[in-house]
Each structure stands twice: as C-alpha cells, then as structure tokens.
Design a protein around this motif. Structure first.
Motif, PDB file in Angstrom:
ATOM      1  N   VAL A   1       9.814 -44.242 -58.678  1.00  0.00           N
ATOM      2  CA  VAL A   1       9.984 -45.211 -59.768  1.00  0.00           C
ATOM      3  C   VAL A   1      11.233 -44.871 -60.574  1.00  0.00           C
ATOM      4  CG1 VAL A   1       8.964 -46.115 -61.890  1.00  0.00           C
ATOM      5  CG2 VAL A   1       7.522 -45.755 -59.882  1.00  0.00           C
ATOM      6  N   ASN A   2      11.433 -43.591 -60.860  1.00  0.00           N
ATOM      7  CA  ASN A   2      12.617 -43.170 -61.606  1.00  0.00           C
ATOM      8  C   ASN A   2      13.902 -43.459 -60.831  1.00  0.00           C
ATOM      9  OD1 ASN A   2      11.355 -42.252 -63.906  1.00  0.00           O
ATOM     10  ND2 ASN A   2      11.140 -40.159 -63.180  1.00  0.00           N
TER      11      ASN A   2
ATOM     12  N   LEU B   1       7.309 -53.757 -60.496  1.00  0.00           N
ATOM     13  CA  LEU B   1       6.793 -52.530 -59.901  1.00  0.00           C
ATOM     14  C   LEU B   1       5.799 -51.905 -60.864  1.00  0.00           C
ATOM     15  CD1 LEU B   1       6.966 -50.552 -57.523  1.00  0.00           C
ATOM     16  CD2 LEU B   1       8.785 -49.350 -58.761  1.00  0.00           C
ATOM     17  N   ILE B   2       4.587 -51.589 -60.361  1.00  0.00           N
ATOM     18  CA  ILE B   2       3.545 -50.952 -61.173  1.00  0.00           C
ATOM     19  C   ILE B   2       3.358 -49.520 -60.688  1.00  0.00           C
ATOM     20  CG2 ILE B   2       1.109 -50.978 -61.833  1.00  0.00           C
ATOM     21  CD1 ILE B   2       1.148 -54.023 -61.487  1.00  0.00           C
ATOM     22  N   ASP B   3       3.522 -48.568 -61.589  1.00  0.00           N
ATOM     23  CA  ASP B   3       3.263 -47.158 -61.289  1.00  0.00           C
ATOM     24  C   ASP B   3       1.818 -46.865 -61.665  1.00  0.00           C
ATOM     25  OD1 ASP B   3       3.569 -44.522 -60.612  1.00  0.00           O
ATOM     26  OD2 ASP B   3       4.699 -43.956 -62.399  1.00  0.00           O
TER      27      ASP B   3
ATOM     28  N   ILE C   1      13.751 -45.759 -67.236  1.00  0.00           N
ATOM     29  CA  ILE C   1      12.407 -45.584 -67.786  1.00  0.00           C
ATOM     30  C   ILE C   1      12.015 -44.117 -67.917  1.00  0.00           C
ATOM     31  CG2 ILE C   1      11.728 -47.802 -66.799  1.00  0.00           C
ATOM     32  CD1 ILE C   1       9.954 -46.194 -64.861  1.00  0.00           C
ATOM     33  N   ASP C   2      12.576 -43.242 -67.086  1.00  0.00           N
ATOM     34  CA  ASP C   2      12.335 -41.804 -67.182  1.00  0.00           C
ATOM     35  C   ASP C   2      10.850 -41.472 -67.155  1.00  0.00           C
ATOM     36  OD1 ASP C   2      13.014 -39.147 -67.320  1.00  0.00           O
ATOM     37  OD2 ASP C   2      13.082 -39.094 -69.508  1.00  0.00           O
ATOM     38  N   ALA C   3      10.149 -41.915 -66.100  1.00  0.00           N
ATOM     39  CA  ALA C   3       8.724 -41.596 -65.953  1.00  0.00           C
ATOM     40  C   ALA C   3       8.548 -40.099 -65.743  1.00  0.00           C
ATOM     41  CB  ALA C   3       8.139 -42.369 -64.765  1.00  0.00           C
TER      42      ALA C   3
ATOM     43  N   VAL D   1      11.771 -42.659 -46.851  1.00  0.00           N
ATOM     44  CA  VAL D   1      12.718 -42.612 -47.969  1.00  0.00           C
ATOM     45  C   VAL D   1      12.701 -41.230 -48.599  1.00  0.00           C
ATOM     46  CG1 VAL D   1      12.321 -45.065 -48.431  1.00  0.00           C
ATOM     47  CG2 VAL D   1      11.054 -43.340 -49.726  1.00  0.00           C
ATOM     48  N   SER D   2      13.645 -41.029 -49.508  1.00  0.00           N
ATOM     49  CA  SER D   2      13.667 -39.852 -50.352  1.00  0.00           C
ATOM     50  C   SER D   2      14.213 -40.257 -51.706  1.00  0.00           C
ATOM     51  CB  SER D   2      14.547 -38.747 -49.751  1.00  0.00           C
ATOM     52  OG  SER D   2      14.732 -37.689 -50.689  1.00  0.00           O
ATOM     53  N   ALA D   3      13.502 -39.873 -52.756  1.00  0.00           N
ATOM     54  CA  ALA D   3      13.962 -40.194 -54.108  1.00  0.00           C
ATOM     55  C   ALA D   3      15.289 -39.517 -54.410  1.00  0.00           C
ATOM     56  CB  ALA D   3      12.907 -39.763 -55.132  1.00  0.00           C
TER      57      ALA D   3
END
Length: 356
Positions: A230-231, A269-271, A237-239, A196-198
């Motif tokens: 996650v973002n 989902l847990i970061d 959420i803007d982690a 994948v790629s964010a």
C-alpha cells in the motif's frame, strides 16, 4: 385525605416498564445522538465509509475526503466501504461534523469468522480481492485456498499476489521451485497471479494496472507485506509497517482497522488487518467443495451422494486426481479445510451456508 386509587395489573406493568426505560436512559453514556433531533441536522447526504472506530466513522464524499461522524445506534452494521446516508450537524462538536443514519444495500461483503464475535464483516462493496502471500513468512497454499474459497463464496474476483518475490533467490532452490510450481497451478486453474516486490517499483506496474477502476481489498497473513505494498502504491499515506518475528517466523499485526484509499488513476484500495489464520467454519462442507472451482465439473458424479471424497468407492474427485485432471495439492488443502472446520467450529455459531 383522599383515598389512594388502586392500580390494576396492566397499569402496574406499564408503570414498571416506563420506570425501567427511564433508568436505562439515565444509565446510558451521554452521546451527541441523545441530544440530536431533526432540527439540528442538515439534509440527507451520501457518503462512503473510509474506516470505523467504535461508534464513530470517517466518511468521504466526492468533494470532502475526511469527515468524522457519529453512528446512530439503529445502524447495526457498518464497515469500510459502506455507502451511507448521513446528515450534517448544524453545530459540530469537536471534530465531529455529522451523524450516519442508514446504510445502503451492499453489492458484496467480505467477512471473516471470529471465534468470539461470530461472522465479522471486514469490508463492503469490493469487486476484487488481492490475496497477498510472500516468500517470508513461509509461503502457504493452504492460506491461499482458504481465501479463494471466501472469494468464490461471495462471488468477488480474486488476484493472487506473491510479494517479496525478490527473496526467491535468497532461499533454497527446492523451496523456490515449489513456490513457482504452486503459482503455475493457480494460473492453470484460471486465477490471475502476479509476482511483485514493494522494494522494486518496476514490478508494481502490473499491479497498478490490475487496480485501475476497481474497488480492491488487500488480504493475507500478518507479515506478508500488505501495508508495504500500500505504501509503495500510495507513498503519501505512510501506513505503519511491521517486521516478521525472529522467534516465530510469523508476521506482526500493524493495520488495526480496514481503511479505504482512493487511487490516483481511478479505483480504490482497502488495506485490511492481517490475521494468523483464516477460518471457514461458517460454510457447509458442500459449499466449500463448490468454492474449489476446479472441482465443479466432478461434483455430483460420485457413486454416493454423501461422498466425503476420501477413500469412498468411485469418488469422481479422487479419480480425477489419479488421472491428473485435478491437482493433488488442491485435494489435500480441501481436506485440511474440512478437517479444521470439524475440529474448531464454535457450537454457538450457526453456519450461514450459501449467501442469498
């Protein structure tokens, strides 16, 4: 003047103990817990820990997503994902609305060894662990295999994710081919692998499907792009996202505590905080070998019961490597793990072996 009564030894011990107790209470920092009794609390309720900060935690309920609570001192272990029993304060103080009083039994617990704190819990009640690696920082099967051992040890399903897959065309052809060969190896062993790629939304569709209806935690080295993923999945959420150091080529820590996020299509989902090295010295060498699941058909078939699977005569694992039934890279990584356990294992921490 009345004669002073002489105390016996038992009375003296009790008096000294009571005095010591009063001193400890006086020296303890003031917390709402010390001032809270049953009359100031509501009925017991269920909640789930979103994240923990010292002696406070953020919890959620099916109807309330963000509640800050104090943690009773009697609760000796509390991590992201724990299901808890808590009570509301009749009069909340500042932004604190309740007190966590107990933790329900866990279905799983992901921990990481820490050289100062022993075995440090990271998250509870997960059923899927996303092992994120990337093209940059350098792809490492050694790190992947360490996480796979941890997954097998606690019997939680792993998913291997190559992030920043769009950078494969930017590196040397031999390096890209080596990464693809390693990913094919893991697929042949039986692990699910995603690339994948964010930065490419289309590549995330398969990942979103994997996450549906599961409680998943994202793990991996600092800098592999966990928070970026996650973002991309939860842009609201803007982690915080960090960069890879130009000097060391290593990632910089951004996430500081494990945090739980609900997914729009179901699931969680847990970061988790990134780490530079994931140690396994809390396990016995025999347990590590069992956690290499492709080794299992050959374990117990060596000539010698205490076989180290190196140059031992008639080692079933080495024979399987020679015939091509086991991957030489997996055997190499296994021995590097065992070697690191011998060199770095803290003497004050007792190995826990197989989870009960």
């Amino acid at each position: 003047m009345a004669k002073q009564r002489k105390l016996n030894k038992g009375q003296l011990r009790r008096m000294q103990a009571n005095q010591q107790k009063r001193l400890q209470q006086a020296e303890a920092p003031a917390t709402p817990e010390l001032e809270t009794d049953a009359s100031s609390l509501g009925a017991p309720e269920a909640g789930t820990v979103v994240s923990r900060f010292g002696q406070q935690a953020i919890i959620c309920t099916p109807t309330e997503p963000d509640l800050r609570c104090h943690i009773r001192r009697s609760v000796d272990s509390l991590v992201c994902g724990d299901v808890v029993v808590w009570r509301r304060l009749q009069q909340s103080t500042n932004d604190v609305v309740g007190v966590i009083e107990a933790v329900q039994p866990r279905s799983s617990l992901l921990s990481r060894p820490d050289y100062y704190d022993g075995l440090k819990p990271v998250a509870a009640n997960v059923d899927q662990i996303l092992i994120v690696s990337s093209v940059l920082p350098a792809f490492s099967t050694q790190i992947i295999d360490r996480y796979l051992v941890a997954c097998e040890d606690i019997e939680v399903t792993p998913v291997i994710i190559l992030n920043k897959a769009d950078l494969l065309t930017d590196i040397e052809a031999d390096a890209a081919a080596e990464i693809q060969s390693a990913l094919a190896m893991y697929q042949a062993i039986g692990y699910q692998v995603l690339q994948v790629s964010a930065k490419q939304a289309a590549s995330l569709i398969s990942l979103q499907q994997v996450l549906d209806d599961h409680v998943s935690i994202v793990v991996g080295q600092s800098g592999v792009g966990k928070s970026s993923l996650v973002n991309a999945l939860l842009p609201e959420i803007d982690a915080e996202v960090g960069a890879v150091s130009d000097n060391s080529g290593l990632g910089q820590h951004t996430t500081t505590v494990a945090t739980r996020y609900p997914l729009p299509n179901g699931g969680v989902l847990i970061d988790s905080p990134g780490i530079r090295e994931f140690a396994l010295w809390h396990l016995e060498p025999e347990r590590v070998a069992w956690c290499f699941k492709d080794f299992r058909p050959y374990l117990g078939r060596c000539k010698f019961r205490d076989c180290k699977h190196l140059d031992d005569p008639e080692c079933a694992l080495q024979q399987a490597v020679e015939t091509g039934d086991l991957y030489a890279l997996r055997m190499y990584n296994f021995h590097r793990i065992i070697e690191s356990m011998t060199l770095k294992k803290p003497s004050r921490v007792t190995p826990r072996g197989k989870k009960s």
